[in-house]
Design a protein around this motif. Structure first.
Motif, short mmCIF file in Angstrom:
data_model
loop_
_atom_site.label_atom_id
_atom_site.label_comp_id
_atom_site.label_asym_id
_atom_site.label_seq_id
_atom_site.Cartn_x
_atom_site.Cartn_y
_atom_site.Cartn_z
N PHE A 95 0.57 -0.96 -0.16
CA PHE A 95 0.14 0.45 -0.03
C PHE A 95 0.78 1.52 -0.29
CE2 PHE A 95 -4.38 -2.17 1.51
CZ PHE A 95 -3.73 -3.06 2.22
N TYR B 99 -0.46 4.85 1.37
CA TYR B 99 -0.92 6.02 1.48
C TYR B 99 0.07 7.97 1.90
CZ TYR B 99 -3.65 2.51 4.07
OH TYR B 99 -4.93 1.55 4.59
N GLN C 294 -0.57 11.47 3.48
CA GLN C 294 -1.09 12.32 4.48
C GLN C 294 -0.63 13.96 4.57
OE1 GLN C 294 1.37 11.97 8.79
NE2 GLN C 294 -0.81 12.40 9.75
N GLN D 230 -4.22 16.03 8.15
CA GLN D 230 -4.93 15.29 7.94
C GLN D 230 -4.74 14.05 8.08
OE1 GLN D 230 -6.46 15.98 4.15
NE2 GLN D 230 -6.45 17.84 3.79
N GLY D 231 -5.26 13.11 8.30
CA GLY D 231 -5.06 11.67 8.31
C GLY D 231 -4.22 10.74 7.25
N LEU D 232 -4.27 9.99 7.07
CA LEU D 232 -3.71 8.90 6.06
C LEU D 232 -4.75 8.71 5.42
CD1 LEU D 232 -1.47 8.45 8.53
CD2 LEU D 232 -0.75 6.21 7.56
N LEU E 185 -5.48 6.74 1.37
CA LEU E 185 -5.18 5.62 0.16
C LEU E 185 -4.72 6.27 -0.57
CD1 LEU E 185 -3.96 2.23 0.17
CD2 LEU E 185 -6.60 2.38 -0.67
N GLU F 144 3.38 13.68 3.12
CA GLU F 144 4.50 12.71 3.65
C GLU F 144 3.91 11.58 3.22
OE1 GLU F 144 5.13 12.45 7.20
OE2 GLU F 144 7.12 11.40 7.16
N PHE G 185 3.80 7.63 2.53
CA PHE G 185 3.91 5.96 3.65
C PHE G 185 3.64 4.68 2.80
CE2 PHE G 185 4.47 7.84 7.56
CZ PHE G 185 3.73 9.06 7.86
N ARG H 110 1.25 -5.28 4.92
CA ARG H 110 0.43 -6.09 5.07
C ARG H 110 0.44 -7.43 5.16
NH1 ARG H 110 -4.87 -5.36 3.42
NH2 ARG H 110 -5.33 -7.60 3.22
N LEU I 161 -0.65 -3.60 9.43
CA LEU I 161 0.32 -2.88 8.51
C LEU I 161 2.12 -2.56 9.39
CD1 LEU I 161 -2.15 -0.31 7.06
CD2 LEU I 161 -1.53 -2.45 5.91
N PHE J 165 4.26 0.00 8.34
CA PHE J 165 4.25 0.76 7.59
C PHE J 165 6.51 1.62 7.30
CE2 PHE J 165 1.11 3.04 6.80
CZ PHE J 165 0.39 2.69 8.08
N GLY J 166 6.64 2.34 6.31
CA GLY J 166 8.71 1.86 5.96
C GLY J 166 8.24 3.70 7.04
N GLN J 167 9.11 4.33 6.47
CA GLN J 167 9.54 5.35 7.18
C GLN J 167 8.81 6.76 7.40
OE1 GLN J 167 11.85 3.55 6.18
NE2 GLN J 167 13.88 4.11 7.27
N GLY J 168 8.79 6.76 6.10
CA GLY J 168 7.85 7.78 5.51
C GLY J 168 8.84 8.67 5.00
#
Lengths: 116, 117
Positions: B34, B36, B38, B42-44, B46, B88, B90, B94, B105, B107-110
């Motif tokens: 995935f 995502y 941000q 705001q939120g993440l 998809l 940002e 991400f 999964r 999930l 995640f990578g570091q962003g």
């Protein structure tokens, strides 16, 4: 349709105090997840509910953290007592639990917790 | 155990230039991947996801990603950056839990994308 909501958006507390974060998932989503992002680090998984049951709580850092999901609807995450290293952004996500790759987690805006 | 590495914590491009955000994953089983995004305050959200139906995945806002198993990569691209793409990003993987269709999930570091005029 409303998305995932979280309350509060910000919380500033002193070390040793208690804080409770709330998450309301998308209606009908049985799966609910909590994640946390500490400043400068990656987003990390905390735990996963399926309805009211804890499916996976392998990411919970210690016993100061308590998550509940009574009735399988909204969830709360309590930190008691809070420590400085608990500061970060706490995200909640929910999903339907669809088959295979179709399942998508939808995230809330997060709660920014600052422990002084 | 799975892991995700995003190369470059900050990427800066000019408006109209190609956007390339790199993501490499490690997974012992075929992964679900995935991206995502941000936006500030705001939120993440998809952007897109790899479902194994096609290796080239198209997402929202003109983004796409290509799954390359041999390189264990899932890089995100957009042919022409827009100022509104500043955010940002991400990458996440999964692995389903015990044969179920869901799971946490990783995640990578962003990667923070900056777009300048």
């Amino acid at each position: 349709e409303a998305g995932v909501t979280q309350f509060p958006s910000h919380s500033v507390i002193e070390k040793g105090q208690t804080v409770t974060l709330r998450c309301d998932p998308i209606s009908g989503h049985d799966n609910l997840y909590w994640y946390r992002r500490v400043m400068g680090k990656e987003i990390k998984f905390l735990l996963h509910f399926v309805k009211e049951s804890k499916q996976d709580e392998s990411g919970m850092p210690n016993n100061r953290f308590l998550a509940e999901r009574t009735g399988g609807t909204y969830s709360t995450l309590k930190v008691q007592p809070a420590e400085l290293e608990d500061s970060g952004v706490y995200f909640c996500a929910s999903s339907q639990g669809l088959a295979g790759a179709m399942d998508t987690q939808y995230f809330g805006p997060g709660t920014r917790l600052t422990v002084l | 155990a799975q892991s995700v590495t995003q190369l470059g914590s900050h990427v800066s491009v000019s408006e109209g230039a190609l956007v390339l955000l790199r993501c490499n994953y490690s997974s012992s089983v075929p992964p679900y991947l995935f991206w995502y995004v941000q936006y500030p305050n705001q939120g993440l959200q998809l952007l897109l996801k790899y479902t194994s139906a096609a290796t080239l995945v198209k997402g929202i806002n003109g983004f796409e990603a290509e799954f390359k198993k041999s390189e264990t990569s899932f890089h995100l691209t957009k042919p022409s950056a827009h100022m509104s793409d500043a955010a940002e990003y991400f990458c996440a993987v999964r692995t389903n839990a015990g044969g179920t269709s869901y799971g946490k999930l990783t995640f990578g570091q962003g990667t923070i994308l900056t777009v300048h005029p």
